[in-house]
Design a protein around this motif. Structure first.
Motif, PDB file in Angstrom:
ATOM      1  N   THR A   1       4.867   2.942  17.037  1.00 28.16           N
ATOM      2  CA  THR A   1       4.041   1.811  16.606  1.00 28.16           C
ATOM      3  C   THR A   1       3.277   2.119  15.333  1.00 28.16           C
ATOM      4  OG1 THR A   1       3.797   1.095  18.900  1.00 28.16           O
ATOM      5  CG2 THR A   1       2.196   0.260  17.301  1.00 28.16           C
ATOM      6  N   GLU A   2       2.718   3.313  15.263  1.00 21.84           N
ATOM      7  CA  GLU A   2       1.921   3.694  14.089  1.00 21.84           C
ATOM      8  C   GLU A   2       2.772   3.699  12.829  1.00 21.84           C
ATOM      9  OE1 GLU A   2      -1.252   7.204  12.812  1.00 21.84           O
ATOM     10  OE2 GLU A   2      -0.407   7.126  14.827  1.00 21.84           O
ATOM     11  N   SER A   3       4.010   4.175  12.923  1.00 20.04           N
ATOM     12  CA  SER A   3       4.904   4.204  11.771  1.00 20.04           C
ATOM     13  C   SER A   3       5.243   2.786  11.314  1.00 20.04           C
ATOM     14  CB  SER A   3       6.188   4.961  12.113  1.00 20.04           C
ATOM     15  OG  SER A   3       5.900   6.307  12.410  1.00 20.04           O
ATOM     16  N   LYS A   4       5.540   1.914  12.258  1.00 21.95           N
ATOM     17  CA  LYS A   4       5.881   0.530  11.919  1.00 21.95           C
ATOM     18  C   LYS A   4       4.703  -0.165  11.245  1.00 21.95           C
ATOM     19  CE  LYS A   4       9.261   0.016  15.635  1.00 21.95           C
ATOM     20  NZ  LYS A   4       9.585  -0.664  16.923  1.00 21.95           N
ATOM     21  N   GLN A   5       3.512   0.047  11.769  1.00 25.58           N
ATOM     22  CA  GLN A   5       2.324  -0.568  11.170  1.00 25.58           C
ATOM     23  C   GLN A   5       2.086  -0.050   9.753  1.00 25.58           C
ATOM     24  OE1 GLN A   5      -0.750   0.351  14.013  1.00 25.58           O
ATOM     25  NE2 GLN A   5      -0.282  -1.413  15.319  1.00 25.58           N
ATOM     26  N   ALA A   6       2.313   1.240   9.544  1.00 26.44           N
ATOM     27  CA  ALA A   6       2.114   1.827   8.217  1.00 26.44           C
ATOM     28  C   ALA A   6       3.047   1.198   7.201  1.00 26.44           C
ATOM     29  CB  ALA A   6       2.335   3.341   8.271  1.00 26.44           C
ATOM     30  N   HIS A   7       4.319   1.011   7.557  1.00 27.63           N
ATOM     31  CA  HIS A   7       5.269   0.415   6.630  1.00 27.63           C
ATOM     32  C   HIS A   7       4.900  -1.038   6.311  1.00 27.63           C
ATOM     33  CE1 HIS A   7       7.732   3.963   7.430  1.00 27.63           C
ATOM     34  NE2 HIS A   7       8.414   3.631   6.364  1.00 27.63           N
ATOM     35  N   GLN A   8       4.372  -1.762   7.289  1.00 31.56           N
ATOM     36  CA  GLN A   8       3.932  -3.136   7.037  1.00 31.56           C
ATOM     37  C   GLN A   8       2.724  -3.157   6.105  1.00 31.56           C
ATOM     38  OE1 GLN A   8       5.266  -6.103   7.891  1.00 31.56           O
ATOM     39  NE2 GLN A   8       7.016  -4.991   8.750  1.00 31.56           N
ATOM     40  N   ARG A   9       1.788  -2.243   6.309  1.00 28.61           N
ATOM     41  CA  ARG A   9       0.562  -2.216   5.508  1.00 28.61           C
ATOM     42  C   ARG A   9       0.833  -1.822   4.059  1.00 28.61           C
ATOM     43  NH1 ARG A   9      -3.844   1.255   8.537  1.00 28.61           N
ATOM     44  NH2 ARG A   9      -5.158   0.448   6.833  1.00 28.61           N
ATOM     45  N   LEU A  10       1.921  -1.117   3.811  1.00 32.76           N
ATOM     46  CA  LEU A  10       2.240  -0.709   2.439  1.00 32.76           C
ATOM     47  C   LEU A  10       2.561  -1.900   1.545  1.00 32.76           C
ATOM     48  CD1 LEU A  10       4.330   2.521   3.083  1.00 32.76           C
ATOM     49  CD2 LEU A  10       2.152   2.360   1.875  1.00 32.76           C
ATOM     50  N   ARG A  11       2.898  -3.036   2.138  1.00 32.93           N
ATOM     51  CA  ARG A  11       3.182  -4.230   1.334  1.00 32.93           C
ATOM     52  C   ARG A  11       1.948  -4.700   0.563  1.00 32.93           C
ATOM     53  NH1 ARG A  11       8.124  -6.129   2.598  1.00 32.93           N
ATOM     54  NH2 ARG A  11       9.055  -5.383   4.550  1.00 32.93           N
ATOM     55  N   SER A  12       0.780  -4.408   1.104  1.00 29.28           N
ATOM     56  CA  SER A  12      -0.458  -4.812   0.420  1.00 29.28           C
ATOM     57  C   SER A  12      -1.156  -3.648  -0.262  1.00 29.28           C
ATOM     58  CB  SER A  12      -1.412  -5.468   1.424  1.00 29.28           C
ATOM     59  OG  SER A  12      -1.703  -4.580   2.487  1.00 29.28           O
ATOM     60  N   ALA A  13      -0.527  -2.468  -0.250  1.00 27.33           N
ATOM     61  CA  ALA A  13      -1.114  -1.300  -0.920  1.00 27.33           C
ATOM     62  C   ALA A  13      -0.847  -1.377  -2.418  1.00 27.33           C
ATOM     63  CB  ALA A  13      -0.537  -0.016  -0.336  1.00 27.33           C
ATOM     64  N   SER A  14      -1.442  -0.486  -3.172  1.00 23.38           N
ATOM     65  CA  SER A  14      -1.305  -0.502  -4.630  1.00 23.38           C
ATOM     66  C   SER A  14      -1.197   0.916  -5.170  1.00 23.38           C
ATOM     67  CB  SER A  14      -2.508  -1.199  -5.264  1.00 23.38           C
ATOM     68  OG  SER A  14      -2.485  -1.075  -6.668  1.00 23.38           O
ATOM     69  N   LEU A  15      -0.434   1.047  -6.252  1.00 20.48           N
ATOM     70  CA  LEU A  15      -0.350   2.323  -6.956  1.00 20.48           C
ATOM     71  C   LEU A  15      -1.499   2.519  -7.932  1.00 20.48           C
ATOM     72  CD1 LEU A  15       3.484   2.389  -7.720  1.00 20.48           C
ATOM     73  CD2 LEU A  15       2.267   3.899  -6.155  1.00 20.48           C
ATOM     74  N   ASN A  16      -2.237   1.457  -8.203  1.00 23.09           N
ATOM     75  CA  ASN A  16      -3.375   1.555  -9.119  1.00 23.09           C
ATOM     76  C   ASN A  16      -4.426   2.515  -8.562  1.00 23.09           C
ATOM     77  OD1 ASN A  16      -2.308  -0.294 -10.921  1.00 23.09           O
ATOM     78  ND2 ASN A  16      -3.276  -2.047  -9.927  1.00 23.09           N
ATOM     79  N   GLY A  17      -4.878   3.396  -9.390  1.00 22.28           N
ATOM     80  CA  GLY A  17      -5.922   4.321  -8.988  1.00 22.28           C
ATOM     81  C   GLY A  17      -5.427   5.555  -8.262  1.00 22.28           C
TER      82      GLY A  17
END
Length: 259
Positions: A4-20
C-alpha cells in the motif's frame, strides 16, 4: 508493485516537483540503526547531517522510495518498483519535469560484459540554446560500470566501486532496455569486457560510488558527483536518477548478501 505504501508513493509523485531539488556533491548512505525499519539515510558528507531518506516498505526485496527530507514523513520524491515476470526489473518514477506534465518513468537495466556488470538508464537532460538558456530537453543514456580504477580511489572505501558515465551516441543502443535482472546479456570471455572498456575509454565519468568495508550501519556507501555531473548542467531529473539508481543497484547487491 505490491504494498500500500508503495502504491500511495507513486500516486503522490504526480503532484511532486523537481523544483528546489538540491543534492550535495558528496553523500554517504547509512542504515537506520534499528535495521527492522528498513530505512536508509543519505548524509551530506561535509556535515554528516541526513538530507534525504530511502524507505524499503516491503523489505530488502521490495520497492524503494526516496523521501524529500531526512525522515519518511516527508513527501516522496522518487520511487522504484519491481517489474517483469521475475520481479527483478527496475522501473523508476520521478516527478514531472514541469507542472501539468506526466511523471517520468525510466527503467534501470542490467547486463554483463565478461566480468563487468553494467546498469544503464535513460533520462531527459537540458539542451541549451546559443544564449546558454535551457531551451528544451533530449533523452540521453547513462551507465553504471563496476571499476577498480582511479575514479573510485578517492572515496577511501573498498578498492572497487562504480562509475557513472555518459554513453557516446555511436555506442547508444536500446537492445537491452527491457531486460530484467535474470535476463542478462552475458559474454563468457573477459576479452569482451576489455573491448567494451576500450570503446568507452573517452566517455565522461559523471559520478562514482563505492561500498564501505563490511556491513557498517553508520556508513554503507559513499557517492560523489564529479566533472560535469557536479555542475548541475545535466538538470535535476538526471541528478535524482543518478542517486536513485545508485541506491537501487546497492539494494540489489545487498539482497544477495542478506539472503
Amino acid at each position: 508493485m505490491g504494498g500500500t505504501e508503495s502504491k500511495q508513493a507513486h500516486q503522490r509523485l504526480r503532484s511532486a516537483s523537481l523544483n528546489g531539488v538540491t543534492l550535495p556533491n558528496s553523500m554517504e548512505l547509512s542504515f537506520d540503526p534499528s535495521w527492522s525499519k528498513f530505512k536508509l539515510h543519505l548524509l551530506n558528507s561535509s556535515s554528516s547531517e541526513p538530507v534525504y531518506t530511502f524507505n524499503l516498505p516491503e523489505g530488502w526485496w521490495g520497492s524503494l522510495i526516496l523521501h524529500s527530507g531526512p525522515t519518511a514523513d516527508h513527501p516522496p520524491l522518487a520511487a522504484v518498483r519491481n517489474t517483469g515476470k521475475s520481479g527483478m526489473g527496475n522501473l523508476v518514477t520521478l516527478p514531472p519535469l514541469r507542472p501539468g506534465q506526466e511523471v517520468l518513468e525510466e527503467k534501470i537495466s542490467r547486463r554483463r560484459k565478461g566480468w563487468m556488470d553494467i546498469w544503464s538508464f535513460a533520462v531527459p537532460v537540458p539542451v541549451r540554446d546559443q544564449a546558454g538558456e535551457k531551451a528544451t530537453t533530449r533523452v540521453e543514456r547513462f551507465e553504471w560500470v563496476s571499476t577498480g580504477g582511479k575514479e573510485v580511489k578517492g572515496l577511501h572505501e573498498w578498492g572497487r566501486g562504480w562509475k557513472l558515465r555518459r554513453v557516446a551516441a555511436s555506442h547508444h543502443t536500446d537492445a537491452y532496455a527491457d531486460k530484467d535482472w535474470d535476463d542478462d546479456e552475458k559474454d563468457g570471455e573477459d576479452a569482451a569486457a576489455c573491448e567494451y572498456e576500450r570503446l568507452h575509454a573517452d566517455s565522461e565519468v559523471l559520478a562514482v560510488w563505492a561500498d564501505a568495508k563490511g556491513l557498517n550501519i553508520k556508513k554503507a556507501a559513499k557517492f560523489e558527483f564529479v566533472n560535469s555531473g557536479a555542475t548541475g548542467e545535466l538538470g535535476e531529473a538526471w541528478a535524482l536518477m543518478a542517486v536513485v539508481s545508485f541506491v537501487r543497484v546497492w539494494q540489489r547487491y545487498m539482497q544477495i548478501v542478506v539472503v
